[in-house]
Enzyme design. Structure first.
Site, PDB file in Angstrom:
ATOM      1  N   TYR A 132      -1.869  -0.482  10.183  1.00  0.00           N
ATOM      2  CA  TYR A 132      -2.202  -0.816   9.079  1.00  0.00           C
ATOM      3  C   TYR A 132      -0.730  -0.669   7.968  1.00  0.00           C
ATOM      4  CZ  TYR A 132      -3.814  -1.317   4.027  1.00  0.00           C
ATOM      5  OH  TYR A 132      -3.954  -1.474   2.704  1.00  0.00           O
ATOM      6  N   SER A 174       0.975  -1.024   0.129  1.00  0.00           N
ATOM      7  CA  SER A 174       0.130  -0.106   0.212  1.00  0.00           C
ATOM      8  C   SER A 174       0.924   1.256  -0.049  1.00  0.00           C
ATOM      9  CB  SER A 174      -0.988  -0.127   1.306  1.00  0.00           C
ATOM     10  OG  SER A 174      -1.353   1.352   1.478  1.00  0.00           O
TER      11      SER A 174
END
Ligand code: NAD
Length: 321
Positions: free
Chosen positions: A152, A127
């Site tokens: 995350y 990501s």
């Protein structure tokens, strides 16, 4: 002989588009997905319907090591596309353990099973959030990623490091793909464009976190899928990290205007404080993916948002995914 591929998270947003294209290209596809309730699992089941029985669907958890080992033993996959994860920055702050166990331990289980059964090719969904608060713009794969600001992001960074280990130690060809906010048909309902379209369409207020000057590089799903396929077929080197972005950042207030125009209604905006964990900007340098994969994003945000609205209206009317 058809080549066998495992797509984890294949019932989700990016996964279902990837599986559709794999089926078209003649792959023998297995998906492993737990259909969790991060968002309505009925949406994921409807995504799977679009495969028209073309993929084998295994309902299970990537954290279940016995299940993962069994599946790899019996299938002997030629490639793995590992997309299953707990996604999203803000919920990872509320439930860091869930994110760590799914995104790190789950990734470890898949890499281990790949090592044990000789899987030659592994793609990992990373990501843009690994860049954290990166002052250098646009973000390049060579930039340091030591300033993540959410659990995350830390789990994705750890996943990339495990991938690097498994290539170095065991020679598996691994490509880590840093997706920059992905949108388009079937987009996760928790993400900005999907939420904004739904709420504005229904005359409900939207929440704007901060003054509207945060910037995001949005990538249309079709472009992401082409980057995934470029990486799947890329064989020249054994471990690479690729930015897959739209290569244009847009400020939140501008994005809201683009959505208003596409929906044909003005938004009622609740201005709220900035959210912890949200980075101020993402901006992808995609020159490496262009050079090595021939990656070329073709859908700018002003074309992609109307396409999403068109899909959303169709789906809201007759459930077409
Ligand atoms: P999604 O939530 O639609 O898809 C993820 C799928 O994984 C879901 O179907 C879910 O049920 C499944 N899953 C989650 N935990 C699992 C587990 N323990 N075992 C088995 N299945 C599990 O999300 P998405 O937007 O399609 O994202 C796919 C991947 O891309 C994720 O790894 C995400 O972190 C990454 N990513 C997405 C974006 C984006 O903008 N959508 C951006 C950067 C990275």
């Amino acid at each position: 002989m058809e080549k066998k591929i495992l797509v984890t998270g294949g019932a989700g947003f990016i996964g279902s588009h990837t599986v559709q294209r794999l089926l078209k290209e003649g792959w023998n596809v297995t998906i492993l997905d737990e259909f969790n309730t991060f968002y309505d699992p009925a949406i994921k089941r409807a995504n799977v319907e679009t495969f028209e029985g073309g993929a084998r669907v295994v309902e299970g958890d990537i954290r279940d090591r016995d299940l993962v080992d069994r599946l790899f033993e019996e299938s002997k996959f030629d490639a793995v596309i590992h997309l299953a994860a707990r996604a999203g920055v803000r919920p990872s702050i509320d439930e860091p353990e869930l994110y760590i166990s799914t995104n790190i331990n789950g990734t470890f289980n898949l890499l281990e099973a790949s090592r044990k059964t000789g899987v030659p090719k592994f793609l990992f969904a990373s990501s843009s959030s690994v860049y954290g608060v990166n002052k250098k713009v646009p973000f390049a794969e060579t930039d340091p990623i030591l300033s993540t600001i959410s659990p995350y992001a830390a789990t994705k960074m750890a996943g990339e490091q495990l991938c690097s280990n498994y290539h170095h130690l065991y020679g598996i060809k691994i490509m880590s793909l840093r997706f920059f906010t992905v949108y388009g048909p079937r987009q996760r309902p928790d993400l900005a464009i999907s939420k904004f379209v739904r709420l504005i369409e229904n005359g409900q207020p939207i929440d704007q976190y901060g003054n509207g000057n945060t910037g995001r590089d949005y990538t249309f799903i079709k472009d992401i899928v082409s980057g995934i396929f470029g990486s799947l077929h890329y064989e020249d080197t054994g471990f690479e990290i690729f930015n897959l972005g739209g290569s244009e950042s847009i400020k939140l207030h501008e994005l809201i205007s683009v959505v208003e125009e596409a929906v044909g209604k003005k938004a009622q905006i609740n201005v709220l404080p900035e959210q912890p964990g949200d980075v101020p900007l993402t901006s992808a340098d995609v020159s490496k993916a262009k050079r090595l994969l021939g990656y070329e994003p073709t859908t700018p945000i002003r074309e992609g948002v109307p396409k999403f609205v068109e899909w959303y209206r169709q789906w809201a009317t007759d459930g077409t995914r």
